[in-house]
Design a protein around this motif. Sequence first.
Motif, PDB file in Angstrom:
ATOM      1  N   LYS A 163       1.404  13.801  51.810  1.00  0.00           N
ATOM      2  CA  LYS A 163       0.665  13.828  53.071  1.00  0.00           C
ATOM      3  C   LYS A 163      -0.756  14.360  52.864  1.00  0.00           C
ATOM      4  N   ILE A 164      -0.900  15.405  52.046  1.00  0.00           N
ATOM      5  CA  ILE A 164      -2.223  15.969  51.767  1.00  0.00           C
ATOM      6  C   ILE A 164      -3.127  14.906  51.136  1.00  0.00           C
ATOM      7  N   VAL A 165      -2.590  14.185  50.153  1.00  0.00           N
ATOM      8  CA  VAL A 165      -3.371  13.124  49.501  1.00  0.00           C
ATOM      9  C   VAL A 165      -3.699  12.016  50.499  1.00  0.00           C
ATOM     10  N   GLY A 166      -2.714  11.644  51.333  1.00  0.00           N
ATOM     11  CA  GLY A 166      -2.933  10.598  52.327  1.00  0.00           C
ATOM     12  C   GLY A 166      -4.049  10.944  53.300  1.00  0.00           C
ATOM     13  N   ILE A 167      -4.102  12.214  53.721  1.00  0.00           N
ATOM     14  CA  ILE A 167      -5.158  12.662  54.629  1.00  0.00           C
ATOM     15  C   ILE A 167      -6.505  12.679  53.911  1.00  0.00           C
ATOM     16  N   GLN A 168      -6.502  13.125  52.655  1.00  0.00           N
ATOM     17  CA  GLN A 168      -7.743  13.190  51.883  1.00  0.00           C
ATOM     18  C   GLN A 168      -8.386  11.820  51.720  1.00  0.00           C
ATOM     19  N   ILE A 169      -7.582  10.801  51.471  1.00  0.00           N
ATOM     20  CA  ILE A 169      -8.123   9.452  51.238  1.00  0.00           C
ATOM     21  C   ILE A 169      -8.060   8.590  52.496  1.00  0.00           C
ATOM     22  N   ASN A 170      -7.620   9.186  53.604  1.00  0.00           N
ATOM     23  CA  ASN A 170      -7.559   8.493  54.899  1.00  0.00           C
ATOM     24  C   ASN A 170      -6.741   7.199  54.804  1.00  0.00           C
ATOM     25  N   SER A 171      -5.509   7.331  54.298  1.00  0.00           N
ATOM     26  CA  SER A 171      -4.632   6.171  54.125  1.00  0.00           C
ATOM     27  C   SER A 171      -3.372   6.325  54.975  1.00  0.00           C
ATOM     28  N   HIS A 172      -3.218   5.452  55.976  1.00  0.00           N
ATOM     29  CA  HIS A 172      -2.012   5.473  56.802  1.00  0.00           C
ATOM     30  C   HIS A 172      -0.789   5.057  55.989  1.00  0.00           C
ATOM     31  N   ALA A 173      -0.982   4.204  54.988  1.00  0.00           N
ATOM     32  CA  ALA A 173       0.137   3.758  54.163  1.00  0.00           C
ATOM     33  C   ALA A 173       0.716   4.922  53.360  1.00  0.00           C
ATOM     34  N   VAL A 174      -0.147   5.729  52.761  1.00  0.00           N
ATOM     35  CA  VAL A 174       0.309   6.885  51.978  1.00  0.00           C
ATOM     36  C   VAL A 174       0.946   7.919  52.904  1.00  0.00           C
ATOM     37  N   ILE A 175       0.360   8.145  54.074  1.00  0.00           N
ATOM     38  CA  ILE A 175       0.935   9.091  55.031  1.00  0.00           C
ATOM     39  C   ILE A 175       2.300   8.600  55.516  1.00  0.00           C
ATOM     40  N   ALA A 176       2.412   7.283  55.749  1.00  0.00           N
ATOM     41  CA  ALA A 176       3.700   6.716  56.154  1.00  0.00           C
ATOM     42  C   ALA A 176       4.749   6.942  55.072  1.00  0.00           C
ATOM     43  N   ASN A 177       4.337   6.779  53.823  1.00  0.00           N
ATOM     44  CA  ASN A 177       5.265   7.009  52.719  1.00  0.00           C
ATOM     45  C   ASN A 177       5.666   8.477  52.638  1.00  0.00           C
ATOM     46  N   ALA A 178       4.727   9.376  52.977  1.00  0.00           N
ATOM     47  CA  ALA A 178       5.053  10.803  52.995  1.00  0.00           C
ATOM     48  C   ALA A 178       6.153  11.093  54.006  1.00  0.00           C
ATOM     49  N   TRP A 179       6.037  10.496  55.196  1.00  0.00           N
ATOM     50  CA  TRP A 179       7.064  10.705  56.225  1.00  0.00           C
ATOM     51  C   TRP A 179       8.401  10.120  55.801  1.00  0.00           C
ATOM     52  N   HIS A 180       8.368   9.083  54.990  1.00  0.00           N
ATOM     53  CA  HIS A 180       9.629   8.553  54.472  1.00  0.00           C
ATOM     54  C   HIS A 180      10.283   9.588  53.553  1.00  0.00           C
ATOM     55  N   HIS A 181       9.473  10.293  52.763  1.00  0.00           N
ATOM     56  CA  HIS A 181      10.004  11.374  51.933  1.00  0.00           C
ATOM     57  C   HIS A 181      10.644  12.458  52.802  1.00  0.00           C
ATOM     58  N   ARG A 182       9.983  12.801  53.892  1.00  0.00           N
ATOM     59  CA  ARG A 182      10.540  13.852  54.756  1.00  0.00           C
ATOM     60  C   ARG A 182      11.834  13.382  55.430  1.00  0.00           C
ATOM     61  N   SER A 183      11.924  12.098  55.768  1.00  0.00           N
ATOM     62  CA  SER A 183      13.163  11.591  56.359  1.00  0.00           C
ATOM     63  C   SER A 183      14.323  11.785  55.398  1.00  0.00           C
ATOM     64  N   ASP A 184      14.049  11.635  54.102  1.00  0.00           N
ATOM     65  CA  ASP A 184      15.083  11.862  53.094  1.00  0.00           C
ATOM     66  C   ASP A 184      15.448  13.341  53.032  1.00  0.00           C
ATOM     67  N   ALA A 185      14.447  14.213  53.203  1.00  0.00           N
ATOM     68  CA  ALA A 185      14.718  15.651  53.210  1.00  0.00           C
ATOM     69  C   ALA A 185      15.605  16.033  54.393  1.00  0.00           C
ATOM     70  N   PHE A 186      15.299  15.487  55.572  1.00  0.00           N
ATOM     71  CA  PHE A 186      16.116  15.784  56.748  1.00  0.00           C
ATOM     72  C   PHE A 186      17.523  15.203  56.610  1.00  0.00           C
ATOM     73  N   SER A 187      17.609  14.049  55.983  1.00  0.00           N
ATOM     74  CA  SER A 187      18.921  13.468  55.731  1.00  0.00           C
ATOM     75  C   SER A 187      19.750  14.384  54.828  1.00  0.00           C
ATOM     76  N   SER A 188      19.092  14.956  53.821  1.00  0.00           N
ATOM     77  CA  SER A 188      19.790  15.875  52.912  1.00  0.00           C
ATOM     78  C   SER A 188      20.189  17.166  53.620  1.00  0.00           C
ATOM     79  N   ILE A 189      19.374  17.603  54.581  1.00  0.00           N
ATOM     80  CA  ILE A 189      19.735  18.792  55.371  1.00  0.00           C
ATOM     81  C   ILE A 189      21.023  18.525  56.147  1.00  0.00           C
ATOM     82  N   ALA A 190      21.089  17.349  56.769  1.00  0.00           N
ATOM     83  CA  ALA A 190      22.293  16.980  57.521  1.00  0.00           C
ATOM     84  C   ALA A 190      23.510  16.943  56.599  1.00  0.00           C
TER      85      ALA A 190
END
Length: 297
Positions: free
Chosen positions: A140-167
């Motif tokens: 997400k930090i890199v995505g914000i730095q380079i202003n890329s919605h695609a990279v930020i979207a991929n970051a949120w996909h990583h977090r979805s996996d983290a929340f899935s693992s929490i469950a």
Amino acid sequence: MQKTRTQKAQQVTWIGLVINVILSIGKILAGFFGKSSAMIADGVHSLSDLITDVIVIVFFKISDAEKDDNHPYGHGKFETFSTFLIALILFVVGLSIFYQGTSKIVTVVQGETLLRPHLIALWAAFISIICKEGLFRYTKIVGIQINSHAVIANAWHHRSDAFSSIAVAIGIAGAIFLGDKWVILDPIACVLVSFFIMKTAIQLLLPSIQELMEASLPKEVVSKIESLITMDNEIKYFHKLRTRKIGEVYVIDVHILLDNTISLVCAHDIAEALTTRFRKEFGSKTMVNIHTEPVEE
């Protein structure tokens, strides 16, 4: 040597891809030997991250290509399209987790029991949470730095996996330490997480659809554009202001009305000065089309 925008996007994505490969294999093995169907499902979920990593790497390379005869405005839309695909995959993953969770709830309610998992599955869930949350923050930090919605979207996909693992961790811990009757915690947590994943997917999906449909820039950006135009007293009026976005690049089309007594050279200089202001504010790649019109005082 300073890395380009594309190089930064590909670097963070390659790091995520390698971590996802290791986690996917590790979680599937832990689920198999730990007798945890939830952990196996979580490992399969991690495999979906590999797809989005590949999408970002491939589409970002295409979007960075120079203009050509068939694409006079560049290839920035490929980056937007990759965001759309990532968000769509994320939504499907959320639906899949919702279906798996509700199916297990129905199974438990009908009186069937699930196997009690082993500690190896719980440790795998904890490792996954730490790795995926760290990967989310870094991406997400890199995505914000380079202003890329695609990279930020991929970051949120990583977090979805983290929340899935929490469950999964909650369900596995409940099944191990509280007994078989608490196995239902696993599917309940999965259902709750699925709503978060689908909500995030929709938040990423809608802007990408708007951009692909040539929607105007946000109102605050348009207001800033208007203020930059009116800064020059030589510009009597403007109209036909049209804006859109191609990847990271803003496109601005506008007609400005100038005194009909000034020279062509002066009119050109005013238009060039306005173009410079736009590019100073929104980046050097900003595409500007200015049409000058004469008007009587």
